[in-house]
Design an enzyme around this catalytic site. Structure first.
Site, short mmCIF file in Angstrom:
data_model
loop_
_atom_site.label_atom_id
_atom_site.label_comp_id
_atom_site.label_asym_id
_atom_site.label_seq_id
_atom_site.Cartn_x
_atom_site.Cartn_y
_atom_site.Cartn_z
N GLY A 26 -7.96 -1.63 0.00
CA GLY A 26 -8.04 -0.34 0.12
C GLY A 26 -9.27 -0.26 1.40
O GLY A 26 -10.10 1.15 1.40
N ARG A 44 -8.78 -3.90 -7.02
CA ARG A 44 -7.63 -3.37 -7.19
C ARG A 44 -7.32 -4.51 -7.80
O ARG A 44 -7.52 -5.39 -7.99
CB ARG A 44 -7.05 -3.51 -5.56
CG ARG A 44 -5.91 -3.29 -5.96
CD ARG A 44 -5.13 -3.17 -4.28
NE ARG A 44 -3.47 -2.53 -4.35
CZ ARG A 44 -2.70 -2.05 -3.41
NH1 ARG A 44 -3.01 -3.36 -2.79
NH2 ARG A 44 -1.46 -1.89 -3.46
N SER A 95 0.17 -7.55 -2.07
CA SER A 95 0.83 -6.71 -1.39
C SER A 95 -0.24 -7.81 -0.37
O SER A 95 0.58 -7.32 0.85
CB SER A 95 -0.68 -6.25 -1.26
OG SER A 95 -1.01 -5.64 -0.39
N LYS A 104 -6.40 -6.08 0.86
CA LYS A 104 -5.69 -5.66 0.58
C LYS A 104 -5.91 -4.31 -0.21
O LYS A 104 -5.56 -4.57 -1.46
CB LYS A 104 -4.41 -6.26 0.17
CG LYS A 104 -3.91 -7.47 1.68
CD LYS A 104 -3.81 -6.93 2.53
CE LYS A 104 -2.54 -5.04 2.39
NZ LYS A 104 -2.38 -4.77 3.40
N LYS A 128 0.19 0.15 6.39
CA LYS A 128 -0.30 0.38 5.18
C LYS A 128 0.85 1.01 4.76
O LYS A 128 1.73 1.44 5.42
CB LYS A 128 -1.52 1.51 5.49
CG LYS A 128 -2.43 0.85 6.31
CD LYS A 128 -3.47 -0.67 5.67
CE LYS A 128 -4.49 -1.21 6.91
NZ LYS A 128 -5.12 -2.09 6.31
N GLY A 129 0.78 0.69 3.80
CA GLY A 129 2.38 1.38 2.51
C GLY A 129 3.17 0.55 2.76
O GLY A 129 4.21 1.39 2.49
N ARG A 154 -9.66 -0.70 4.44
CA ARG A 154 -9.23 0.45 5.71
C ARG A 154 -9.35 1.79 5.28
O ARG A 154 -9.56 3.05 6.20
CB ARG A 154 -8.42 0.11 6.65
CG ARG A 154 -7.67 0.64 7.84
CD ARG A 154 -8.27 1.14 8.32
NE ARG A 154 -8.51 0.24 8.85
CZ ARG A 154 -10.14 -0.17 10.06
NH1 ARG A 154 -9.91 1.33 10.73
NH2 ARG A 154 -10.11 -1.75 10.39
#
Length: 385
Positions: free
Chosen positions: A144, A223, A231, A142, A348-349, A146
């Site tokens: 980033g 992150r 997340s 989680k 995602k998002g 990907r």
């Protein structure tokens, strides 16, 4: 008697003359044919050689399919091919937050680059070999990872495995030959890359990867650990709606501010603890840290640094990205051959679950000393406080 003698001498003489004449005539014809053949061959062989050179040069500059054929003796360098890997279009954001694209005239370099990338892919698939990866995206979940994989794989000198093989944490007993068999085919000048974020928190992963190759380059996407934990929980909640609340999982005793470090969502964000394990087997210079926050606000800048770290020419630039307001992160602009921009999947998002502000502040206080040590170790201030 005299007449017989004369006739017997004349006849043989004429026969000899006839034979000489035939011999000389035949020799002249042969010589003429030989000369003609030589002239004709010179006139045909040389143009063919010129044509072969032109054909080889043409394929060197335009195509990759015949570069490996033996009749073209020119050197191959895939790094010179594909100055830009996508043929992009300008994408405008509408008031309803839906993405509407409008084609505009594109530079010739962009049109050439999409063809070069396609040729690189085709040639690698046909003539490349399956190799163990030169670089790994090892974490974090989680963060980033990907996005980094999808962005870097548009580079013509990168071939990446799309799925997560989980070799160094779950499938190590299958052996390196099994692992190699999963990899995409690559040319000698291309980088083989795979992504499995759980490697970063797997105790045995650094030793196992170093055993495969101590020169492997490692990419870690980090992150804000509080945001990352939320997340992580949001993703788990979408799959298991009956799990306890975030607060219940994050704390052993919230009133005392006692954080439960046994919960994986919390433990992953203690980056310095995991990094110390990696530094037993790899030099810090072999590890590149990507800011998950900057990956959203400045994807081209982060991708530029990744390309530098991997020893690649900076081909992926800000021309390749636009910001998707609906998802809240950047997407790749669409190539001319596609009707849609290239964004990450629906998973995602996601909108994060709402967490009480006091809980967030408590977690920030918990992570602060770990963050400070991490900043000092890697020489970067990620500004999470």
């Amino acid at each position: 008697m005299a007449c017989r003698l004369i006739s017997s001498r004349i006849v043989p003489s004429s026969n000899r003359l006839s034979k000489r004449f035939i011999f000389i005539f035949t020799l002249s014809l042969s010589f003429t044919y030989l000369c003609y053949s030589i002239i004709f061959c010179c006139g045909t062989i040389m143009p063919n050689q010129s044509y072969e050179e032109t054909r080889c040069l043409h394929h060197k500059n335009v195509g990759r399919k015949k570069l490996l054929q033996k009749d073209c003796s020119f050197p191959v360098n895939t790094r010179t091919i594909g100055e830009d890997s996508l043929n992009v279009a300008v994408v405008n954001q509408g008031s309803n937050h839906r993405n509407q694209s409008k084609h505009v005239p594109l530079p010739i370099a962009h049109k050439r680059s999409i063809a070069s990338s396609e040729h690189n892919l085709t040639v690698a698939q046909k003539f490349g070999n399956k190799k163990l990866p030169n670089a790994l995206i090892v974490g974090v979940k989680k963060g980033g990872t990907r996005a980094v994989l999808e962005f870097i794989r548009i580079h013509p000198d990168v071939r990446a495995l799309g799925t997560e093989p989980h070799f160094f944490d779950r499938n190590y007993d299958r052996g390196l030959n099994w692992y190699r068999g999963l990899m995409p085919r690559t040319l000698d000048s291309q980088i083989t890359l795979e992504k499995t974020p759980s490697y970063f928190v797997t105790q045995e992963a650094p030793r196992r990867i170093a055993s495969m190759s101590p020169n492997t380059k490692l990419i870690v996407v980090v992150r804000n650990p509080v945001t990352r934990a939320i997340s992580d929980y949001t993703q788990t909640l979408s799959k298991k709606p009956d799990i306890p609340t975030f607060e219940d999982l994050a704390f052993q005793n919230r009133s005392q501010g006692l954080v439960d470090t046994s919960w994986n969502a919390i433990r992953i964000g203690m980056y310095i603890l995991h990094l110390e394990n990696w530094l037993q087997y790899f030099r810090l210079s072999q590890i590149h840290f990507v800011s998950g926050e900057r990956l959203i606000t400045d994807p081209a800048g982060e991708l530029g640094r990744i390309q530098d770290f991997l020893g690649l020419k900076r081909i992926i630039t800000d021309k390749h990205f636009y910001f998707n307001r609906t998802k809240g992160f950047p997407c790749l602009k669409k190539p001319e051959s596609s009707s849609q921009p290239r964004c990450l999947g629906k998973s995602k998002g996601r909108t994060h679950v709402q967490i009480d502000r006091e809980v967030i502040d408590q977690l920030r206080d918990f992570y602060r000393p770990f963050n400070i040590k991490f900043y000092e170790m890697v020489g970067q201030d990620f500004r999470w406080d």
